[in-house]
Write a protein that holds these residues in place. Structure first.
Motif, PDB file in Angstrom:
ATOM      1  N   PRO A  11      -2.760   3.700   4.851  1.00 20.99           N
ATOM      2  CA  PRO A  11      -2.498   3.382   3.446  1.00 20.99           C
ATOM      3  C   PRO A  11      -1.982   1.957   3.231  1.00 20.99           C
ATOM      4  N   HIS A  52      -8.739   1.242   4.442  1.00 16.19           N
ATOM      5  CA  HIS A  52      -8.374   2.424   3.671  1.00 16.19           C
ATOM      6  C   HIS A  52      -9.395   3.526   3.933  1.00 16.19           C
ATOM      7  N   THR A  59     -12.138  10.580   3.333  1.00 19.73           N
ATOM      8  CA  THR A  59     -11.172  10.176   2.311  1.00 19.73           C
ATOM      9  C   THR A  59      -9.696  10.378   2.647  1.00 19.73           C
ATOM     10  N   ALA A  60      -9.337  10.686   3.866  1.00 23.34           N
ATOM     11  CA  ALA A  60      -7.922  10.893   4.189  1.00 23.34           C
ATOM     12  C   ALA A  60      -7.533  10.119   5.443  1.00 23.34           C
ATOM     13  N   ASP A  61      -6.283   9.670   5.467  1.00 20.51           N
ATOM     14  CA  ASP A  61      -5.747   9.052   6.669  1.00 20.51           C
ATOM     15  C   ASP A  61      -4.685   9.990   7.242  1.00 20.51           C
ATOM     16  N   GLN A  62      -4.091   9.614   8.347  1.00 20.85           N
ATOM     17  CA  GLN A  62      -3.136  10.492   9.022  1.00 20.85           C
ATOM     18  C   GLN A  62      -1.843  10.674   8.220  1.00 20.85           C
ATOM     19  N   VAL A  63      -1.521   9.736   7.344  1.00 20.55           N
ATOM     20  CA  VAL A  63      -0.360   9.903   6.476  1.00 20.55           C
ATOM     21  C   VAL A  63      -0.658  11.005   5.469  1.00 20.55           C
ATOM     22  N   GLU A  64      -1.836  10.946   4.858  1.00 19.81           N
ATOM     23  CA  GLU A  64      -2.211  11.952   3.855  1.00 19.81           C
ATOM     24  C   GLU A  64      -2.303  13.356   4.441  1.00 19.81           C
ATOM     25  N   ILE A  65      -2.861  13.480   5.645  1.00 19.88           N
ATOM     26  CA  ILE A  65      -2.995  14.820   6.220  1.00 19.88           C
ATOM     27  C   ILE A  65      -1.722  15.276   6.926  1.00 19.88           C
ATOM     28  N   GLY A  66      -0.788  14.346   7.149  1.00 22.59           N
ATOM     29  CA  GLY A  66       0.505  14.709   7.720  1.00 22.59           C
ATOM     30  C   GLY A  66       0.472  15.097   9.185  1.00 22.59           C
TER      31      GLY A  66
END
Length: 126
Positions: A11, A52, A59-66
């Motif tokens: 992000p 990004h 559409t997701a990074d490791q922050v978004e998926i936790g």
């Protein structure tokens, strides 16, 4: 054949780039637009691209998926180098797994880079 590059979806591209530049000696090769994409390079020519998350790749990074779904590793020439990098990361307030320790025939530790990227830092006897 040699590995050319790795692309990590994060992000905060500028913050993640700064972390790898300051702590792992990578060089900024290119920064596109305002925090849009960074290309970092090591001394052997391997590029780490920071971008990004985009729709065609999920559409997701490791922050978004936790979760941390992968890790990258740096190998250093001397055991003492591992301790030096660890000390620098401690001073910077980085998220660390603990102090360097003997593991799998080497001396290593893990830290978490911005973007929730798990990083292994180690030395192995030659």
């Amino acid at each position: 054949m040699r590995l050319n590059h790795l692309d990590f979806h994060v992000p905060d591209i500028a913050g993640t780039a700064d972390f790898f530049i300051r702590h792992f000696g990578l060089k900024l090769k290119d920064m596109r637009s305002n925090n849009g994409l960074a290309i970092l390079e090591d001394d052997a020519g391997l590029e780490i691209v920071l971008s990004h998350a985009i729709a065609k790749f999920g559409t997701a990074d490791q922050v978004e998926i936790g979760r941390q779904t992968y890790h990258i590793g740096f190998i250093l020439p001397k055991r003492a180098d591992v301790d030096t990098v660890h000390a620098g990361l401690v001073a910077a307030g980085a998220v660390l797994s603990g102090p360097p320790a003997a593991m799998r025939g080497g001396w290593l530790f893990y830290c978490t880079a911005p973007g929730n990227i798990l990083v292994e830092v180690g030395w192995r006897p030659g």
